[in-house]
Design a protein around this motif. Structure first.
Motif, PDB file in Angstrom:
ATOM      1  N   GLY A 190       7.612   1.747  -5.428  1.00  0.00           N
ATOM      2  CA  GLY A 190       6.738   2.721  -5.931  1.00  0.00           C
ATOM      3  C   GLY A 190       7.225   3.494  -6.934  1.00  0.00           C
ATOM      4  N   LEU A 191       8.243   3.676  -7.306  1.00  0.00           N
ATOM      5  CA  LEU A 191       8.895   4.503  -8.469  1.00  0.00           C
ATOM      6  C   LEU A 191       8.514   3.602  -9.660  1.00  0.00           C
ATOM      7  CD1 LEU A 191      12.364   6.030  -7.122  1.00  0.00           C
ATOM      8  CD2 LEU A 191      10.274   7.152  -7.692  1.00  0.00           C
TER       9      LEU A 191
ATOM     10  N   ALA B 193       1.067   9.697  -5.364  1.00  0.00           N
ATOM     11  CA  ALA B 193       1.688  10.886  -5.138  1.00  0.00           C
ATOM     12  C   ALA B 193       2.106  11.403  -6.104  1.00  0.00           C
ATOM     13  CB  ALA B 193       2.566  10.683  -4.021  1.00  0.00           C
ATOM     14  N   GLY B 194       2.781  10.755  -7.213  1.00  0.00           N
ATOM     15  CA  GLY B 194       3.513  11.149  -8.136  1.00  0.00           C
ATOM     16  C   GLY B 194       2.408  11.615  -9.312  1.00  0.00           C
ATOM     17  N   VAL B 195       1.567  10.787  -9.421  1.00  0.00           N
ATOM     18  CA  VAL B 195       0.472  11.054 -10.382  1.00  0.00           C
ATOM     19  C   VAL B 195      -0.252  12.299  -9.972  1.00  0.00           C
ATOM     20  CG1 VAL B 195      -1.843  10.207 -11.273  1.00  0.00           C
ATOM     21  CG2 VAL B 195       0.153   8.688 -10.842  1.00  0.00           C
ATOM     22  N   VAL B 196      -0.642  12.585  -8.657  1.00  0.00           N
ATOM     23  CA  VAL B 196      -1.388  13.665  -8.225  1.00  0.00           C
ATOM     24  C   VAL B 196      -0.591  15.012  -8.174  1.00  0.00           C
ATOM     25  CG1 VAL B 196      -2.596  14.690  -6.459  1.00  0.00           C
ATOM     26  CG2 VAL B 196      -3.058  12.139  -7.089  1.00  0.00           C
ATOM     27  N   ALA B 197       0.710  15.014  -7.918  1.00  0.00           N
ATOM     28  CA  ALA B 197       1.449  16.118  -7.648  1.00  0.00           C
ATOM     29  C   ALA B 197       2.663  16.449  -8.301  1.00  0.00           C
ATOM     30  CB  ALA B 197       1.992  16.110  -5.936  1.00  0.00           C
ATOM     31  N   PHE B 198       3.025  15.338  -9.328  1.00  0.00           N
ATOM     32  CA  PHE B 198       4.434  15.629  -9.932  1.00  0.00           C
ATOM     33  C   PHE B 198       3.948  15.962 -11.381  1.00  0.00           C
ATOM     34  CE2 PHE B 198       7.773  13.915 -12.795  1.00  0.00           C
ATOM     35  CZ  PHE B 198       8.667  14.727 -12.250  1.00  0.00           C
ATOM     36  N   ARG B 199       3.031  15.086 -12.009  1.00  0.00           N
ATOM     37  CA  ARG B 199       2.722  14.823 -13.364  1.00  0.00           C
ATOM     38  C   ARG B 199       2.032  16.207 -13.832  1.00  0.00           C
ATOM     39  NH1 ARG B 199      -0.244   9.929 -16.684  1.00  0.00           N
ATOM     40  NH2 ARG B 199      -0.884  11.307 -18.701  1.00  0.00           N
ATOM     41  N   PRO B 200       0.955  16.400 -12.973  1.00  0.00           N
ATOM     42  CA  PRO B 200       0.302  17.572 -13.532  1.00  0.00           C
ATOM     43  C   PRO B 200       1.075  19.094 -13.734  1.00  0.00           C
ATOM     44  CG  PRO B 200      -1.073  16.461 -11.829  1.00  0.00           C
ATOM     45  CD  PRO B 200       0.275  16.153 -11.943  1.00  0.00           C
TER      46      PRO B 200
ATOM     47  N   TYR C 189       4.978   3.916 -10.499  1.00  0.00           N
ATOM     48  CA  TYR C 189       4.625   5.163 -11.054  1.00  0.00           C
ATOM     49  C   TYR C 189       5.315   5.152 -12.778  1.00  0.00           C
ATOM     50  CZ  TYR C 189       5.167  10.224 -12.404  1.00  0.00           C
ATOM     51  OH  TYR C 189       4.879  11.307 -13.028  1.00  0.00           O
ATOM     52  N   LYS C 190       6.351   4.672 -12.664  1.00  0.00           N
ATOM     53  CA  LYS C 190       6.884   4.793 -14.266  1.00  0.00           C
ATOM     54  C   LYS C 190       5.924   3.891 -15.021  1.00  0.00           C
ATOM     55  CE  LYS C 190      10.846   3.246 -16.927  1.00  0.00           C
ATOM     56  NZ  LYS C 190      10.965   4.528 -17.505  1.00  0.00           N
ATOM     57  N   PHE C 191       5.341   2.880 -14.650  1.00  0.00           N
ATOM     58  CA  PHE C 191       4.604   2.172 -15.417  1.00  0.00           C
ATOM     59  C   PHE C 191       2.995   2.279 -15.059  1.00  0.00           C
ATOM     60  CE2 PHE C 191       8.522  -0.328 -15.345  1.00  0.00           C
ATOM     61  CZ  PHE C 191       8.914  -0.156 -16.677  1.00  0.00           C
ATOM     62  N   HIS C 192       2.475   3.439 -14.542  1.00  0.00           N
ATOM     63  CA  HIS C 192       1.121   3.451 -13.863  1.00  0.00           C
ATOM     64  C   HIS C 192       0.472   3.549 -15.178  1.00  0.00           C
ATOM     65  CE1 HIS C 192       2.119   7.815 -14.868  1.00  0.00           C
ATOM     66  NE2 HIS C 192       0.653   7.871 -14.709  1.00  0.00           N
ATOM     67  N   VAL C 193       0.543   3.970 -16.354  1.00  0.00           N
ATOM     68  CA  VAL C 193      -0.429   4.056 -17.227  1.00  0.00           C
ATOM     69  C   VAL C 193      -0.571   2.669 -17.729  1.00  0.00           C
ATOM     70  CG1 VAL C 193      -0.929   4.754 -19.734  1.00  0.00           C
ATOM     71  CG2 VAL C 193       0.596   6.228 -17.937  1.00  0.00           C
ATOM     72  N   GLN C 194       0.085   2.041 -17.950  1.00  0.00           N
ATOM     73  CA  GLN C 194      -0.137   0.439 -18.319  1.00  0.00           C
ATOM     74  C   GLN C 194      -0.826  -0.365 -17.066  1.00  0.00           C
ATOM     75  OE1 GLN C 194       2.900   2.176 -18.499  1.00  0.00           O
ATOM     76  NE2 GLN C 194       4.125   1.413 -20.256  1.00  0.00           N
TER      77      GLN C 194
ATOM     78  N   SER D 187       0.662  -1.189  -0.055  1.00  0.00           N
ATOM     79  CA  SER D 187      -0.108   0.004  -0.171  1.00  0.00           C
ATOM     80  C   SER D 187       0.764   1.159  -0.054  1.00  0.00           C
ATOM     81  CB  SER D 187      -1.059  -0.071   1.392  1.00  0.00           C
ATOM     82  OG  SER D 187       0.017  -0.044   2.349  1.00  0.00           O
ATOM     83  N   ASN D 188       2.103   1.305   0.707  1.00  0.00           N
ATOM     84  CA  ASN D 188       2.955   2.486   0.704  1.00  0.00           C
ATOM     85  C   ASN D 188       3.383   2.794  -0.665  1.00  0.00           C
ATOM     86  OD1 ASN D 188       2.300   3.148   3.486  1.00  0.00           O
ATOM     87  ND2 ASN D 188       4.061   1.763   4.202  1.00  0.00           N
ATOM     88  N   ALA D 189       3.884   1.525  -1.210  1.00  0.00           N
ATOM     89  CA  ALA D 189       4.747   1.606  -2.450  1.00  0.00           C
ATOM     90  C   ALA D 189       3.499   2.230  -3.523  1.00  0.00           C
ATOM     91  CB  ALA D 189       5.057   0.245  -3.126  1.00  0.00           C
TER      92      ALA D 189
END
Length: 739
Positions: free
Chosen positions: A486-487, A397-404, A490-495, A389-391
């Motif tokens: 977690g990283l 967190a990256g999707v919400v606060a880094f990507r935009p 995030y790298k493959f979050h779209v897939q 869950s933490n990962a």
């Protein structure tokens, strides 16, 4: 003034609770009580200890910033005054809940949070989606509230008190009580629905139909934390059993992991944050199932960590939405240069959420792993759930606060700009606190963490030290694994999102059947209404008397029939004559086809009752009975003259059986009462006080006019209203005939 007054009010409340911090840090407990219902031992009792103070500071502090934010976010809204009222009422309801030291008072505020959240979720009531989701939240949490109330009633009965601190002071007595398991099941049914544990999780993401400030407040410090608070408050009295341990551990772990996967699946920023709230609630529930000092310290720390970053990120999303007109990640990018302050707030909050040093989130994550390892039963299961869950939270967190902010470019058609200071002040303050408390954890340790852990365990010294660097140990390796995993997520979050979208389609979701359930419920209500409310007076009377007979007879069967001794030795001819007269009137009313004869027969029954009062020395009651009977006979007879004759009397077996059952049950009750020793305390009281206090020698008159004055006034009002209604009916009928 409409906007600033609520902000100042909430700020004053926050300042008051800040002033209590030194006393609570010194292990003091503040309790204030006012008698409410003394005969039942119920008080307006409020208690401030480490747990309630921590919640109160979060509620009032975040509430102040949310109200400040709302004043600009909803500027110009025609219903903003209503919104501010609802939000303030929501805050006060939650404060009352966490401060209540009485079970009844706790439930009152529990339901107030349900009602005020319903009004806030459905604030945009012109939209069907808002109405639907508000009703869903009300229904689910309200149903859980009924179970919660039943649990509180059993808890009060088992402990012998409604005082929460009194129940906790009893130690292990509750866990050894025969009613422990039913109490636990009912309380957890209420807390799990309120805090959206799987499978009751579906209502919480749908609550995103509320305006963004409401979402920020609801998800960080208020309603969804109410269930968590109650579990924490009852922890000293109810924890330590296998059923407590496994129920909270399994539900908490499943909710945390399941919600984390759902969060990564979302493309709407608010929806993603909503599911991360579910993850946090599951984690908090998981650690409340344990007893170790590490678990309790992890709970207290993560409670604060989550509130700070979650409120900040929701407010950031509101800034993005207001500036760009969208919350979809695929339609956002390159906002960092145009909204630098918002981007900084998002980065600080997200780093704490992801658990990077030197933020408080990193300390909280380390404590979660230490608490998981300290679980004696299944450390691998708990630690594995926490790791996964933490990962996933790091990826979200990256999707919400880094990507935009830092990926892509601003889509054409958008002209984003920095939000006004009233909107970015809250996110900056809350996110910065996550950094300050991470660098200086001692500030939090002494003021809130230690007192909170004492509230949870009842023992001083159980709290573990908050350290930014705790050395090379297992929690550190788990933290490193969290960052790596977690990283990758995030790298493959779209897939991964595409895979999750396919996988979750096959998983049943109660939200999918909600509309069908509601349609079925409405259909059942319609059928039931047509069956019961069919417009026939005989049906209503039949249902009423059937309920009376069933209630009396079932009670007699359950409690056992009392010994009934009937002595007819003192029955005289006048008693027999009156009884025969009354029976004759009842039989005539039963068989006659004339409405006038029927009402006259009922008058005979009334006169027979009046004669009984006279024979047994109650002339005042007899006169009242005669006056009422005369008035009824005259008025009803006048109306009956204008109605057709009754149809030919038919024997109805069901009605006859019900009449016999009602008569028999009432007779049995009366005979049982007069056969048993009577409690004459009220009689003695009225005899002793009738003349000295009420200056009346006729006790019946004194009771009616003095001791039961309001009751008598109500009866008189009913008679007057009935008479006026009858007079109006007669006048209307007469005018209609003239036309």
């Amino acid at each position: 003034m409409t906007g600033i007054v609520p902000v100042l009010f909430a700020g004053a409340i926050f300042a008051y609770f800040v002033s209590l911090m030194p006393a609570i840090a010194a292990n003091e407990v503040i309790r204030v009580s006012i008698p409410w219902i003394p005969s039942l031992g119920i008080e307006l009792a409020f208690l401030v200890d480490g747990l309630s103070l921590t919640f109160s500071l979060l509620i009032s502090g975040i509430g102040t910033l949310v109200l400040l934010y709302s004043n600009t976010y909803l500027a110009g809204h025609p219903q903003y005054a209503r919104f501010a009222l609802f939000l303030t009422a929501f805050m006060l309801s939650m404060l009352g809940l966490v401060l209540a030291d009485d079970l009844i008072l706790l439930f009152v505020f529990w339901e107030l949070t349900t009602l005020t959240s319903y009004m806030l979720i459905g604030f945009s009531h012109e939209a069907e989606k808002s109405r639907r989701n508000a009703l869903q939240a009300l229904f689910v949490t309200g149903a859980g509230g009924l179970a919660f109330l039943a649990g509180l009633i059993l808890l009060a009965a088992a402990s012998g008190t409604t005082s929460i601190s009194g129940i906790i002071a009893q130690g292990n007595a509750l866990k050894e009580h025969a009613m422990y398991l039913p109490i636990l099941i009912l309380l957890l049914a209420g807390t799990f629905t309120k805090s959206a544990q799987v499978p009751f999780h579906f209502w919480l993401p749908n609550a995103m139909a509320a305006p963004t400030p409401v979402s920020a407040f609801l998800h960080s410090a208020t309603m969804v934390k109410a269930g968590v608070y109650v579990m924490a408050r009852m922890h000293p009295a109810m924890s330590g059993t296998d059923v407590w341990l496994w129920t909270l551990t399994i539900f908490g772990a499943v909710t945390a992991v399941f919600a984390s996967l759902l969060a990564l699946r979302q493309t709407d920023l608010k929806q993603a944050l909503a599911y991360t709230t579910l993850m946090a609630l599951g984690t908090l529930t998981l650690f409340l199932g344990q007893e170790s000092g590490y678990a309790m310290t992890a709970f207290a720390t993560f409670l604060i960590v989550h509130s700070l970053y979650k409120a900040s990120l929701f407010l950031v999303v509101g800034c993005i939405d207001l500036s760009t007109g969208t919350r979809e990640t695929d339609h956002l990018g390159g906002l960092g240069r145009l909204m630098p302050v918002t981007a900084v707030a998002a980065a600080l909050a997200a780093l704490s959420m992801a658990g990077f040093p030197p933020f408080l989130g990193f300390i909280g994550k380390e404590l979660k792993y230490a608490g998981a390892i300290a679980v004696a039963s299944e450390p691998l299961f708990v630690a594995g759930a926490a790791l996964l869950s933490n990962a996933l939270m790091l990826a979200v967190a990256g999707v919400v606060a880094f990507r935009p902010f830092w990926q892509g470019s601003v889509p054409s058609g958008q002209a984003p700009r920095e939000a006004p200071w009233q909107m970015w002040a809250g996110p900056i303050i809350l996110a910065s606190l996550g950094a300050v408390f991470g660098i200086y954890p001692d500030l939090l340790q002494v003021a809130l963490i230690n007192p909170t852990v004492i509230s949870l365990t009842g023992e001083v010294g159980e709290a573990k030290e908050l350290k930014l660097w705790a050395g090379i140990n297992v929690p550190l390796f788990l933290s490193i694994a969290t960052f790596v995993l977690g990283l990758l997520f995030y790298k493959f979050h779209v897939q991964l999102r595409a895979k999750l979208e396919q996988g979750f389609q096959a998983i049943p979701n109660l939200d999918h059947g909600w509309d069908r359930f509601l349609d079925g419920l409405k259909g059942f209500a319609k059928w039931q209404t047509l069956l019961v409310q069919n417009g026939k007076l005989t049906s209503y009377l039949f249902a009423t008397f059937l309920t009376i007979a069933a209630g009396i007879l079932l009670t007699l069967l359950y409690t056992g029939m009392p010994m009934i001794a009937v002595d007819l030795s003192d029955v005289e001819w006048k008693h027999t004559s009156i009884a025969l007269l009354t029976i004759a009137g009842a039989l005539l009313a039963l068989v006659t086809n004339s409405r006038i004869a029927g009402i006259a027969a009922l008058g005979v029954v009334g006169i027979g009752i009046a004669l009984i009062f006279i024979v047994f020395s109650a002339p005042d009651v007899a006169i009242t009975q005669l006056l009422v009977e005369t008035l009824v006979v005259v008025l009803v007879a006048v109306v009956m003259l204008r109605l057709p004759s009754l149809p030919k009397a038919e024997f109805r077996l069901g009605h006859a059986a019900l009449s016999i059952a009602v008569g028999a049950s009432v007779s049995l009750i009366l005979i049982a009462v007069v056969s048993s020793p009577l409690d004459l305390r009220l009689t003695d009281y009225f005899e002793a006080t009738s003349w000295p206090e009420a200056y009346g020698r006729n006790i019946v008159n004194v009771i009616l006019v003095d001791f039961r004055a309001l009751d008598t006034f109500g009866e008189i009002a009913v008679v007057v209203i009935a008479a006026l209604s009858a007079y109006a009916l007669l006048r209307t009928t007469r005018k209609g005939d003239q036309k």
